[in-house]
Design a protein around this motif. Structure first.
Motif, PDB file in Angstrom:
ATOM      1  N   ARG A  46     -33.094  37.473 -81.518  1.00 37.85           N
ATOM      2  CA  ARG A  46     -33.623  38.835 -81.427  1.00 37.85           C
ATOM      3  C   ARG A  46     -32.689  39.825 -82.125  1.00 37.85           C
ATOM      4  NH1 ARG A  46     -38.164  38.674 -78.604  1.00 37.85           N
ATOM      5  NH2 ARG A  46     -38.335  40.945 -78.499  1.00 37.85           N
ATOM      6  N   ILE A  47     -33.248  40.938 -82.550  1.00 36.08           N
ATOM      7  CA  ILE A  47     -32.465  41.946 -83.268  1.00 36.08           C
ATOM      8  C   ILE A  47     -31.944  42.957 -82.258  1.00 36.08           C
ATOM      9  CG2 ILE A  47     -32.530  43.680 -85.099  1.00 36.08           C
ATOM     10  CD1 ILE A  47     -35.372  42.201 -85.792  1.00 36.08           C
ATOM     11  N   MET A  48     -30.646  42.992 -82.103  1.00 30.80           N
ATOM     12  CA  MET A  48     -30.053  43.862 -81.088  1.00 30.80           C
ATOM     13  C   MET A  48     -29.875  45.279 -81.605  1.00 30.80           C
ATOM     14  SD  MET A  48     -28.734  44.551 -78.176  1.00 30.80           S
ATOM     15  CE  MET A  48     -28.086  43.226 -77.155  1.00 30.80           C
ATOM     16  N   LEU A  49     -30.444  46.226 -80.889  1.00 31.30           N
ATOM     17  CA  LEU A  49     -30.174  47.639 -81.173  1.00 31.30           C
ATOM     18  C   LEU A  49     -29.530  48.216 -79.915  1.00 31.30           C
ATOM     19  CD1 LEU A  49     -33.382  48.843 -83.092  1.00 31.30           C
ATOM     20  CD2 LEU A  49     -31.162  48.142 -84.036  1.00 31.30           C
ATOM     21  N   ILE A  69     -26.653  54.003 -82.579  1.00 30.38           N
ATOM     22  CA  ILE A  69     -27.333  52.729 -82.350  1.00 30.38           C
ATOM     23  C   ILE A  69     -26.578  51.682 -83.169  1.00 30.38           C
ATOM     24  CG2 ILE A  69     -29.531  51.499 -82.524  1.00 30.38           C
ATOM     25  CD1 ILE A  69     -30.903  54.318 -82.599  1.00 30.38           C
ATOM     26  N   ASN A  70     -25.889  50.813 -82.508  1.00 34.22           N
ATOM     27  CA  ASN A  70     -24.969  49.840 -83.125  1.00 34.22           C
ATOM     28  C   ASN A  70     -23.810  50.523 -83.856  1.00 34.22           C
ATOM     29  OD1 ASN A  70     -26.909  48.060 -82.244  1.00 34.22           O
ATOM     30  ND2 ASN A  70     -27.428  47.237 -84.255  1.00 34.22           N
ATOM     31  N   ASN A  71     -23.743  51.828 -83.777  1.00 36.84           N
ATOM     32  CA  ASN A  71     -22.699  52.607 -84.451  1.00 36.84           C
ATOM     33  C   ASN A  71     -22.327  53.767 -83.542  1.00 36.84           C
ATOM     34  OD1 ASN A  71     -22.761  51.321 -87.172  1.00 36.84           O
ATOM     35  ND2 ASN A  71     -24.840  52.134 -87.212  1.00 36.84           N
ATOM     36  N   ASN A  72     -21.271  54.481 -83.956  1.00 34.70           N
ATOM     37  CA  ASN A  72     -20.898  55.666 -83.180  1.00 34.70           C
ATOM     38  C   ASN A  72     -21.884  56.796 -83.364  1.00 34.70           C
ATOM     39  OD1 ASN A  72     -18.550  54.886 -81.812  1.00 34.70           O
ATOM     40  ND2 ASN A  72     -17.394  54.994 -83.729  1.00 34.70           N
ATOM     41  N   TYR A  73     -22.445  56.882 -84.562  1.00 31.14           N
ATOM     42  CA  TYR A  73     -23.372  57.962 -84.865  1.00 31.14           C
ATOM     43  C   TYR A  73     -24.481  57.399 -85.738  1.00 31.14           C
ATOM     44  CZ  TYR A  73     -25.238  62.385 -86.502  1.00 31.14           C
ATOM     45  OH  TYR A  73     -26.092  63.420 -86.794  1.00 31.14           O
ATOM     46  N   LEU A  74     -25.714  57.695 -85.436  1.00 40.08           N
ATOM     47  CA  LEU A  74     -26.908  57.178 -86.117  1.00 40.08           C
ATOM     48  C   LEU A  74     -27.027  55.662 -85.975  1.00 40.08           C
ATOM     49  CD1 LEU A  74     -26.903  59.287 -89.449  1.00 40.08           C
ATOM     50  CD2 LEU A  74     -28.228  59.730 -87.367  1.00 40.08           C
ATOM     51  N   GLY A  75     -28.115  55.126 -86.491  1.00 41.83           N
ATOM     52  CA  GLY A  75     -28.353  53.689 -86.387  1.00 41.83           C
ATOM     53  C   GLY A  75     -28.072  52.999 -87.704  1.00 41.83           C
ATOM     54  N   PRO A  76     -28.255  51.685 -87.732  1.00 39.32           N
ATOM     55  CA  PRO A  76     -28.114  50.949 -88.979  1.00 39.32           C
ATOM     56  C   PRO A  76     -29.317  51.234 -89.872  1.00 39.32           C
ATOM     57  CG  PRO A  76     -28.947  49.495 -87.269  1.00 39.32           C
ATOM     58  CD  PRO A  76     -28.683  50.822 -86.614  1.00 39.32           C
ATOM     59  N   LEU A  77     -29.178  50.917 -91.145  1.00 43.84           N
ATOM     60  CA  LEU A  77     -30.320  50.949 -92.049  1.00 43.84           C
ATOM     61  C   LEU A  77     -30.966  49.568 -91.949  1.00 43.84           C
ATOM     62  CD1 LEU A  77     -31.897  52.313 -94.402  1.00 43.84           C
ATOM     63  CD2 LEU A  77     -30.269  51.248 -95.938  1.00 43.84           C
ATOM     64  N   LEU A  78     -32.169  49.525 -91.389  1.00 44.52           N
ATOM     65  CA  LEU A  78     -32.866  48.242 -91.260  1.00 44.52           C
ATOM     66  C   LEU A  78     -33.747  48.047 -92.480  1.00 44.52           C
ATOM     67  CD1 LEU A  78     -34.039  48.538 -87.532  1.00 44.52           C
ATOM     68  CD2 LEU A  78     -32.022  47.331 -88.391  1.00 44.52           C
ATOM     69  N   ARG A  79     -33.710  46.828 -93.032  1.00 39.02           N
ATOM     70  CA  ARG A  79     -34.624  46.537 -94.147  1.00 39.02           C
ATOM     71  C   ARG A  79     -35.432  45.305 -93.803  1.00 39.02           C
ATOM     72  NH1 ARG A  79     -32.646  45.969-100.330  1.00 39.02           N
ATOM     73  NH2 ARG A  79     -31.669  44.075 -99.555  1.00 39.02           N
ATOM     74  N   ALA A  80     -36.764  45.451 -93.832  1.00 39.13           N
ATOM     75  CA  ALA A  80     -37.658  44.351 -93.469  1.00 39.13           C
ATOM     76  C   ALA A  80     -38.733  44.221 -94.524  1.00 39.13           C
ATOM     77  CB  ALA A  80     -38.287  44.623 -92.114  1.00 39.13           C
ATOM     78  N   LYS A  81     -39.486  43.129 -94.436  1.00 36.65           N
ATOM     79  CA  LYS A  81     -40.531  42.900 -95.418  1.00 36.65           C
ATOM     80  C   LYS A  81     -41.896  42.864 -94.748  1.00 36.65           C
ATOM     81  CE  LYS A  81     -41.962  40.163 -99.261  1.00 36.65           C
ATOM     82  NZ  LYS A  81     -42.051  38.856 -99.878  1.00 36.65           N
ATOM     83  N   GLN A  82     -42.885  43.385 -95.441  1.00 34.07           N
ATOM     84  CA  GLN A  82     -44.273  43.341 -94.971  1.00 34.07           C
ATOM     85  C   GLN A  82     -44.604  41.901 -94.562  1.00 34.07           C
ATOM     86  OE1 GLN A  82     -47.285  43.766 -98.017  1.00 34.07           O
ATOM     87  NE2 GLN A  82     -48.566  44.985 -96.647  1.00 34.07           N
TER      88      GLN A  82
END
Ligand code: C2O
Ligand code: CU
Ligand code: CU
Length: 492
Positions: A46-49, A69-82
């Motif tokens: 699973r993808i942990m946020l 979200i996974n960081n001190n400030y803001l979340g990660p940049l998630l890249r996914a595919k259709q």
């Protein structure tokens, strides 16, 4: 050209030159490149946020209490595919109830992450999020009713990029952190101590919380980045709570290639681009033509002293701030030219609409809002703002939409400019303030500007949103949303 546009276009920065406004820009900091979690290369379990408190230095040497979200400030940049399904584990470690909404995704109501999918402190929400739509830039943020503004401002926001076969093989720059950058644009307020500030007053509820400092990916602007010689792609998100940003380039027009929901039919060149909170646009910068170029943001300011008189006379003023300066190196980068066409996009066909719904956004009065601000805490959805006379209520469904139907939604307001958003879909703008939308806003969108006159969108809902997990429509000035300028609808 009206007075407002004229002012923005011509004399505004001259008027304010040397006013000594408090947010003078400092030296160039390096652009923080958002850490990427690339889900396209495969998902393991699973993808942990992990939503959690953090300490973050925006570049003024002081650590501010933030959320991330996974960081001190803001979340990660998630890249996914259709075609992928994303199995998230969203863990709430912020010590307060929250939610995580996928803004822009075409997904059913029960995984949408709206106000009904609360995550209690210490618990984990585990939605399986199907990615069915085309390449597009989406984002995620807190949608905790009554606290969306504060939680998102503090850092509970991130970007989710969707790619598809066409976007992956398109002749466009796509090397992340080299010729392809994602920029989260925000405005912040800092206390004299240097710590990030947030507060609510009646006036803040009215105007939305507006900061005096421009921040890019968590760093106080201007930021700088060196890039190879060639085309550079910037994927932009306006993640401000309330501020509209007027974007332009220091040299040449802006070349826009995509809006909220995906690629435009063809690139659009424009002198400037007005971006509301919640909107996304992708642009190309030609770093073959120039050695350096900057993304400039028009920031409306409240001036003091003599200039307060001037702004009163002109109505408002705009200061041009440099967000990002690109400087090219000798390295050869993306060699292609700006493509002639981008996507298959036919003109919207309003005759397909089975129904027209009308929404009027209502501002609360000053006293009511001041009283609400004074009691703010766990007051949630007690109103002040409304749509069609009704402040948002968690247990009232406002509209019921037939699945698969195309509809026209018309939105109006009696005063200031508001950004209107609908969950669970992308739509096409038929008119904005009663006129044709700018060319760059004629592709897929999930945000529309509403000022005077009707704005109309053509929209179709293809996924279920049941009674217990309805979709939202709302103003994306987050303080307006928290204060009741939101409604709920089901799709079945
Ligand atoms: Cu970006 Cu309902 O929100
Ligand atoms: Cu949304
Ligand atoms: Cu609003």
């Amino acid at each position: 050209m009206d007075r407002r546009t004229f002012l923005k276009a011509t004399c505004a920065s001259a008027v304010l030159a040397g006013t000594g406004v408090s947010w003078a820009q400092a030296g160039l900091r390096p652009l923080p490149v958002l850490p990427m979690t690339d889900l396209m290369s495969g998902i393991d379990g699973r993808i942990m946020l992990d939503m959690r408190p953090g300490l973050h230095d925006f570049g003024n040497g002081t650590k501010s209490a933030t959320l991330g979200i996974n960081n001190n400030y803001l979340g990660p940049l998630l890249r996914a595919k259709q075609g992928q399904t994303l199995p998230f584990d969203v863990k709430n470690g912020i010590g307060d109830t929250t939610t995580l909404h996928w803004h822009g995704l075409h997904i059913p109501g029960d995984v949408d992450g709206g106000p009904h999918q609360e995550i209690e402190p210490g618990s984990t929400w585990s939605p399986d999020v199907p990615i069915v739509q085309h390449a597009s830039m989406n984002w995620f943020h807190s949608h905790m009713h009554g606290k969306t503004a504060e939680q998102t401002y503090k850092g509970l926001a991130g970007v989710l990029l969707i790619e598809d076969d066409a976007s992956l093989s398109a002749d466009l720059p796509k090397t992340y952190g080299v010729d392809d950058f994602t920029l989260v644009l925000q405005d912040k307020m800092f206390k004299p101590s240097g710590e990030m500030d947030y507060f609510l007053t009646g006036e803040v509820f009215e105007e939305g919380f507006v900061g005096d400092t421009l921040v890019v990916n968590g760093a106080i602007a201007p930021v700088g980045q060196s890039v190879p010689t060639g085309l550079v792609r910037l994927r932009l998100l306006n993640a401000c709570n309330a501020r509209f940003l007027r974007l332009s380039m220091a040299s040449g027009p802006i070349t826009v290639i995509a809006s909220d929901g995906g690629f435009l039919k063809a690139p659009v060149e424009t002198e400037s681009l007005l971006m509301s909170p919640g909107e996304r646009y992708e642009i190309l910068v030609d770093m073959k033509a120039v050695e350096t170029n900057s993304l400039v943001v028009g920031f409306e300011v409240e001036a003091e002293g003599f200039f307060a008189f001037v702004t009163e006379f002109f109505g408002e003023s705009v200061q041009e701030l440099t967000a990002l300066t690109l400087t090219r190196t000798a390295d050869k980068g993306f060699d292609g030219a700006v493509p002639k066409t981008l996507a298959n996009l036919s003109a919207p066909d309003p005759s397909a609409a089975k129904k027209t719904r009308s929404f009027t956004l209502n501002m609360g009065n000053g006293e009511e809002l001041a009283a609400l601000a004074a009691n703010w805490g766990n007051v949630c959805g007690s109103g002040g703002m409304a749509i069609n006379g009704q402040p948002m209520k968690m247990d009232r469904i406002d509209e019921r939409v037939q699945k698969g139907d195309t509809e026209i939604w018309r939105i109006s307001v009696d005063d200031m400019l508001h950004p209107f958003h609908i969950h669970g879909c992308s739509f096409r703008i038929l008119s904005e303030h009663g006129a044709e939308p700018p060319a760059y806003a004629q592709g897929w969108k999930d945000m529309v500007h509403v000022e005077n006159g009707w704005s109309e969108v053509l929209v179709k809902f293809d996924y279920d949103a049941p009674e217990h997990a309805p979709y939202m429509y709302h103003c994306h000035i987050l303080e307006h949303e928290d204060c009741g300028m939101m409604g709920q609808f089901t799709v079945a």
